[in-house]
Design a protein around this motif. Structure first.
Motif, PDB file in Angstrom:
ATOM      1  N   ARG A   1       0.885  -1.219  -0.143  1.00 56.83           N
ATOM      2  CA  ARG A   1       0.099  -0.114  -0.068  1.00 56.83           C
ATOM      3  C   ARG A   1       0.792   1.234   0.025  1.00 56.83           C
ATOM      4  O   ARG A   1       0.481   2.145  -0.576  1.00 56.83           O
TER       5      ARG A   1
ATOM      6  N   SER B   1       1.035   5.750  -7.698  1.00 58.73           N
ATOM      7  CA  SER B   1      -0.231   6.587  -8.212  1.00 58.73           C
ATOM      8  C   SER B   1       0.141   7.876  -8.386  1.00 58.73           C
ATOM      9  O   SER B   1      -0.610   8.565  -9.350  1.00 58.73           O
TER      10      SER B   1
ATOM     11  N   LYS C   1      -4.627  -0.306  -6.403  1.00 59.90           N
ATOM     12  CA  LYS C   1      -4.586   0.742  -5.307  1.00 59.90           C
ATOM     13  C   LYS C   1      -5.318   0.386  -3.943  1.00 59.90           C
ATOM     14  O   LYS C   1      -4.728   0.304  -2.956  1.00 59.90           O
TER      15      LYS C   1
ATOM     16  N   MET D   1       2.130   1.602  -3.519  1.00 55.68           N
ATOM     17  CA  MET D   1       1.168   2.129  -4.281  1.00 55.68           C
ATOM     18  C   MET D   1       0.898   3.389  -4.456  1.00 55.68           C
ATOM     19  O   MET D   1       0.462   4.293  -5.254  1.00 55.68           O
TER      20      MET D   1
ATOM     21  N   GLU E   1      -7.466   0.794 -10.421  1.00 48.91           N
ATOM     22  CA  GLU E   1      -8.029   1.073  -8.981  1.00 48.91           C
ATOM     23  C   GLU E   1      -8.012  -0.284  -8.155  1.00 48.91           C
ATOM     24  O   GLU E   1      -7.701  -0.239  -6.849  1.00 48.91           O
TER      25      GLU E   1
END
Length: 646
Positions: free
Chosen positions: A354, A361, A373, A357, A370
């Protein structure tokens, strides 16, 4: 079958052409779901790659086009590369002799060289490939070797048993699992401090370059990868080492990734944080494979929500790992049995994913969906601004996965294992050879560090779960006992989810039968004795002594070999026994199918003590209980006498 240079061989997720027939190599990564190149040797993609002449490269390309588009069964990208490797070697032999592979049949001396190039355990497979190519000679427009020449090569292939992946000795298996768990638990405990340091580093980049997007664009245009961790006003003169100490995680980085001769100091760069994240991911992959048997490529396709729980009335909660399947090829069913302890690895890896990501992003060049993410893959690339992903990887996105290699632990996470702890002892080697007699005795020797691999974890798990009486893992007794019951139920009895991984089921059953055959062989030794005397034991095990290991394995698969563990040893009775030999042993001392194990002497002695205490505490008026306890105590005492007899 295509031969035009502009024919599209592969496309990306947007339908744009990635490779055409006339290209020097074909990029099939989008089809495979992981980096995969078919290199035809015109301009090798690697410096150590095989270079071929234009003529042989064109012939090799025609063969691969047949495999992909010819009138034959569907073939997956990974198998295409498997086919390409020996054929490319064959073309190189021909190049070295100044001929085309299509003329090989005319040059006996070159055929001899080709035979040596194809030497190895898979020679018979390679010959089978060439037989197929001969049968489609009209489609290809040329012949490599005739059936007679291929039969001659095949006749030289020795019938040697295929080598199994090594079984990791219990001490080493427990050590590597324990060290991975220690790293993962420490990350989870210190995750808030680590996240705070990560956010701080990102903020420094934003402050220095205006935004992360601007920095990524700067690097993509060829700009110098600058760092805010320099003696300047922007960072207040703070080094990354100072920042790590400020957030209280310098000791964590020192312990796992700096190595024995370094510390987090003023010379340590922020890339050390990315290396630590990579260490967490590697330890997590090893841990998950240790408790699931998943291949490295299968672990690489797990997402953050992969752990699910199913409840069974017989064994309780069943923990399952669900893999993400590819949309472009037909994958094997993607469900594996695992242990509750896998959650430790998933939590740590998901936390790292996470964070990465977040950085991905912000990169305009990265393809991030999506789902990536919100539910990221547990294994992710380094998207941090201080470790910018290569442009080709950023454009591919997360759908193309590259698995981690266990053998890279010294580079990725130097502090994971201590070299002295993973050196083979005589006891380790004996345990490995007991399960893998074909172990390479030149590679695995006492005093040398064990060479771990991910597939060793798969085989070791299956052995630990099926070789009852041969393997002991006391420090992980709860995890393995619970998981073994679940694996036996789902893999061994065909119960539960239809989607349970077929390959894992097959290997589990194979390990179960092999364990039964090995256990049968062990009955011939002095460890086992019969309560009815030595001559009786000889008669009981006579059918085992007269059969080879392969014959015993065949009997096990046919259900004609029964060895059931009991409290006193084993029972060879193939029929139903109403007593069981676990909570009731009184009948075992009179059973002509029972063998007692000297390895269980301490266990039997403890049983005697428990029964003695139970007799002392039993009410005199409870006649049935007293009778049962006396019978059990008498049997346990008799068993001790048999085990202690010379």
């Amino acid at each position: 079958m295509p031969t035009e240079a502009d024919f599209p061989i592969s496309v990306d997720q947007n339908g744009d052409v990635v490779s055409r027939y006339g290209d020097p190599f074909w990029d099939l990564s989008w089809l495979a779901g992981h980096p995969l190149i078919l290199d035809f040797g015109i301009a090798p993609s690697r410096r150590d790659g095989i270079r071929l002449s234009a003529g042989n490269s064109a012939l090799l390309k025609r063969i691969m086009a047949y495999y992909m588009y010819g009138d034959r069964g569907t073939i997956v990208p990974k198998t295409l590369r498997t086919y390409l490797t020996p054929l490319r070697k064959l073309c190189r032999v021909c190049d070295d002799s100044g001929i085309l592979v299509s003329d090989l049949a005319r040059y006996p001396a070159v055929i001899e060289k080709a035979r040596d190039a194809l030497d190895g355990a898979k020679k018979a497979v390679y010959v089978s490939m060439l037989f197929e190519l001969y049968n489609v000679r009209e489609v290809l427009g040329f012949v490599i070797l005739s059936p007679g020449q291929l039969k001659e090569i095949l006749s030289s292939v020795q019938d040697t048993p295929s080598a199994q992946f090594p079984y990791i000795p219990p001490r080493l298996w427990v050590y590597q699992v324990s060290r991975c768990r220690q790293l993962l638990e420490e990350f989870n405990e210190r995750s808030e401090d680590i996240r705070a340091l990560y956010d701080y580093c990102l903020e420094l980049y934003r402050s220095r370059f205006g935004s992360l997007a601007e920095y990524y664009e700067w690097v993509s245009r060829g700009g110098y990868r600058e760092t805010p961790f320099q003696a300047s006003a922007n960072s207040g003169g703070m080094s990354f080492g100072d920042a790590a100490r400020m957030f209280g995680v310098a000791d964590v980085l020192d312990r796992w990734v700096t190595g024995d001769r370094s510390t987090v100091n003023t010379r340590s760069g922020v890339r050390l944080l990315s290396k630590y994240f990579g260490g967490v991911q590697l330890a997590g992959c090893i841990y998950l494979a240790s408790f699931s048997g998943m291949r490295a490529s299968e672990v690489a396709r797990l997402r953050a929500d992969c752990l699910t729980v199913d409840h069974d009335e017989r064994v309780g909660d069943i923990y399952l790992l669900r893999g993400a399947t590819s949309k472009t090829i037909e994958d094997d069913n993607a469900i594996w049995i695992t242990s509750p302890t896998s959650r430790i690895a998933i939590d740590a890896m998901a936390s790292v994913a996470r964070m990465r990501m977040m950085a991905a992003s912000a990169d305009p060049n990265c393809v991030v969906s999506e789902e990536d993410k919100n539910n990221p893959y547990l294994l992710t690339r380094s998207y941090e601004p201080w470790a910018v992903a290569r442009k080709v990887n950023a454009e591919r996105g997360e759908s193309i996965r590259k698995a981690l290699r266990y053998s890279e632990w010294r580079v990725r996470c130097p502090g994971l294992f201590a070299e002295d702890e993973i050196r083979l002892t005589a006891e380790d080697l004996q345990a490995a050879l007991a399960v893998t007699p074909s172990l390479n005795k030149e590679r695995y020797v006492v005093g040398r560090a064990w060479e771990f691999s991910m597939h060793q974890l798969r085989r070791t798990l299956n052995v630990n779960a099926t070789h009852s009486g041969l393997v002991s893992l006391p420090s992980l007794q709860y995890e393995m006992k619970h998981q073994t019951s679940a694996m036996s139920l789902y893999y061994g009895q065909g119960y539960g989810y239809v989607g349970v991984n077929r390959a894992m089921t097959t290997e589990f059953l194979e390990a179960m039968f092999q364990g039964l055959a090995l256990r049968a062989s062990s009955l011939l030794g002095e460890e086992f004795v019969s309560p009815l005397g030595a001559e009786h034991k000889d008669r009981v095990v006579e059918f085992i002594s007269q059969r080879s290991a392969r014959e015993l394995l065949s009997l096990a698969k046919k259900g004609q070999l029964s060895i059931r563990e009991t409290l006193l040893g084993v029972c060879l009775n193939r029929d139903y026994c109403p007593y069981g030999g676990i909570d009731h042993v009184a009948e075992c001392v009179r059973c002509d199918k029972a063998l007692f194990s000297r390895g269980k002497r301490d266990q039997v002695k403890q049983l005697c003590q428990v029964l003695t205490e139970s007799l002392r505490d039993a009410a005199p008026t409870d006649l049935l209980l007293n009778e049962a306890l006396h019978a059990q105590h008498g049997a346990a005492t008799r068993a001790l006498e048999v085990l202690d007899a010379k």
